[in-house]
Design a protein around this motif. Sequence first.
Motif, PDB file in Angstrom:
ATOM      1  N   PRO A   1     -26.898  14.898 -31.115  1.00 30.76           N
ATOM      2  CA  PRO A   1     -26.943  16.254 -30.554  1.00 30.76           C
ATOM      3  C   PRO A   1     -28.149  16.485 -29.654  1.00 30.76           C
ATOM      4  O   PRO A   1     -28.090  17.245 -28.703  1.00 30.76           O
ATOM      5  N   GLY A   2     -29.228  15.813 -29.945  1.00 34.24           N
ATOM      6  CA  GLY A   2     -30.434  15.996 -29.149  1.00 34.24           C
ATOM      7  C   GLY A   2     -30.332  15.446 -27.745  1.00 34.24           C
ATOM      8  O   GLY A   2     -31.179  15.721 -26.899  1.00 34.24           O
ATOM      9  N   LEU A   3     -29.305  14.612 -27.499  1.00 35.91           N
ATOM     10  CA  LEU A   3     -29.166  14.005 -26.180  1.00 35.91           C
ATOM     11  C   LEU A   3     -28.141  14.722 -25.298  1.00 35.91           C
ATOM     12  O   LEU A   3     -27.938  14.328 -24.165  1.00 35.91           O
ATOM     13  N   ARG A   4     -27.493  15.745 -25.827  1.00 39.62           N
ATOM     14  CA  ARG A   4     -26.410  16.378 -25.088  1.00 39.62           C
ATOM     15  C   ARG A   4     -26.905  17.354 -24.029  1.00 39.62           C
ATOM     16  O   ARG A   4     -26.208  17.640 -23.069  1.00 39.62           O
ATOM     17  N   GLY A   5     -28.074  17.929 -24.217  1.00 44.32           N
ATOM     18  CA  GLY A   5     -28.568  18.953 -23.304  1.00 44.32           C
ATOM     19  C   GLY A   5     -29.026  18.386 -21.976  1.00 44.32           C
ATOM     20  O   GLY A   5     -29.535  17.255 -21.896  1.00 44.32           O
ATOM     21  N   LEU A   6     -28.880  19.170 -20.910  1.00 43.12           N
ATOM     22  CA  LEU A   6     -29.313  18.729 -19.584  1.00 43.12           C
ATOM     23  C   LEU A   6     -30.825  18.590 -19.476  1.00 43.12           C
ATOM     24  O   LEU A   6     -31.322  17.917 -18.572  1.00 43.12           O
TER      25      LEU A   6
ATOM     26  N   SER B   1     -32.650  23.782 -24.330  1.00 42.91           N
ATOM     27  CA  SER B   1     -32.094  22.527 -24.840  1.00 42.91           C
ATOM     28  C   SER B   1     -30.601  22.631 -25.143  1.00 42.91           C
ATOM     29  O   SER B   1     -29.906  21.618 -25.202  1.00 42.91           O
ATOM     30  N   SER B   2     -30.101  23.855 -25.325  1.00 39.60           N
ATOM     31  CA  SER B   2     -28.680  24.038 -25.657  1.00 39.60           C
ATOM     32  C   SER B   2     -27.769  23.995 -24.436  1.00 39.60           C
ATOM     33  O   SER B   2     -26.544  23.895 -24.576  1.00 39.60           O
ATOM     34  N   VAL B   3     -28.342  24.051 -23.238  1.00 34.69           N
ATOM     35  CA  VAL B   3     -27.536  24.163 -22.016  1.00 34.69           C
ATOM     36  C   VAL B   3     -26.948  22.809 -21.635  1.00 34.69           C
ATOM     37  O   VAL B   3     -27.670  21.820 -21.484  1.00 34.69           O
TER      38      VAL B   3
END
Length: 488
Positions: A339-344, A367-369
């Motif tokens: 999940p930590g790698l999904r954000g732009l 980080s959620s974007v």
Amino acid sequence: MGSPESTPTDLSTSRNTAATSSARSSVIDSIMGCTGVTIHKEDLRKRITMPEYLRVAMREAIQNKDVDSVKLHFDMAHADGAEVPKPCESPLVVFINAKSGGRHGPELKARLQDLMGEEQVFDLSAVKPHEFVQYGLSCLEKFAALGDTCAKETREKIRVVAAGGDGTVGWVLGCLGELKKQDREPVPPTGIIPLGTGNDLSRSFGWGGSFPFNWKAATKRILDRVANGPICRLDSWNLVISMPAGEALETPYSLKPSECASLDEELEVYGQLPEKSSYYQGVFYNYFSIGMDAQVAYGFHHLRNEKPYLAQGPLSNKLIYSGYSCKQGWFFAPCSSDPGLRGLNNILRLYVKKVNSSKWEQVPIPSSVRSIVTLNLPSYGSGRNPWGNLKPEYLEKRGFVEAHADDGYVEIFGLKHGWHASMVMVELISAKHIAQASAIRFELRGGEWKEAYMQMDGEPWKQPMSKEFSTFVEIKRVHFQSVMIHGE
């Protein structure tokens, strides 16, 4: 629940939602075609059809790619004893993408040719807008320079209709913009017949979000509105990509390779630049985005190309697009994905020049974007307004101004995931507001990600990234505005 800064009842009169405007426009067109003021075909034809010698000369100049070859038409029109030619009241030319609009494209082309001189309707598969600018308008200008007052007045009054989707409209506007660069004014204003899927440019300027079901009568009303509608302005934005040389980039039509394009030297580049870089340039009118929305658009674009029988019209396109979206990580991220790698924010830095500021500032990316959109119009994704209609106190608190298509700023917002995007697109909440800016620089550096997805006015592409060197995307406003005709 909606976000506290945006409520459905807080609409300003200057910025009604594009969806309401476009729906009303389409319904009015259809109803008025049956019960409204009658527009007589012959009267319309007389007002918008150019004298025969001019329209034939323009067509031949384009076909021959030679303005000098058509002087014969000038000589015949001005021969001794010939009747002095008179210009029409409101000369129009139409560019139609006959492949748009499902089955209506070819029928509309025939209808337009019936309502005006056949030579004034250009099928984009045969005549490109830049050819019209280079040879058609030059023909009028040459005749005017020879003393032809009819050609001079026609050139000054001529208006353009773009019949197609947003991509078609942007193509026409880009070619007409060359007139400004060449100091060949006036630039003809542009009206729209919406034949695409989203039609956000059409919605934003009062031409509706879909092709009217009573289209034969509505076509007359649209041409009448183009001939008499008020003029307004539209910002456009120049986009430059600077990337390490060597990687092949499959570019959409709106993005072209460029020999040289320098980055803004006011903003320092951190890290080492590659010895050689490749450059691409393009112009957008509605939006540019990076992330999952562009990835879904890219996949859908290729699916439609591989299976063209699926693209039967705007409604089927939207249904297929929605179904395709649900299969992507936009909604259901793979379980193996960290999940930590999904954000732009893992691959992207954002720098902007904010409202009333000439200095570059770095803006943090939440980080959620998972998708960032740079938006110029109050219409996105078939008429939605993801920026929202913001309260004055919130605008003041964030240092924002009320958004317009000609204010010199773009709105930058984020979408977190498919469920968040869905709530935004039905306008239950606003998107994640990031910034308003007059200039933008995105800096991308690969890591766990080997590529990013981008799109510009609905044209997506896959952007390779390097782990060693950054790729830059720089956006600045074009110094002149496009001239539009408002349909309402």
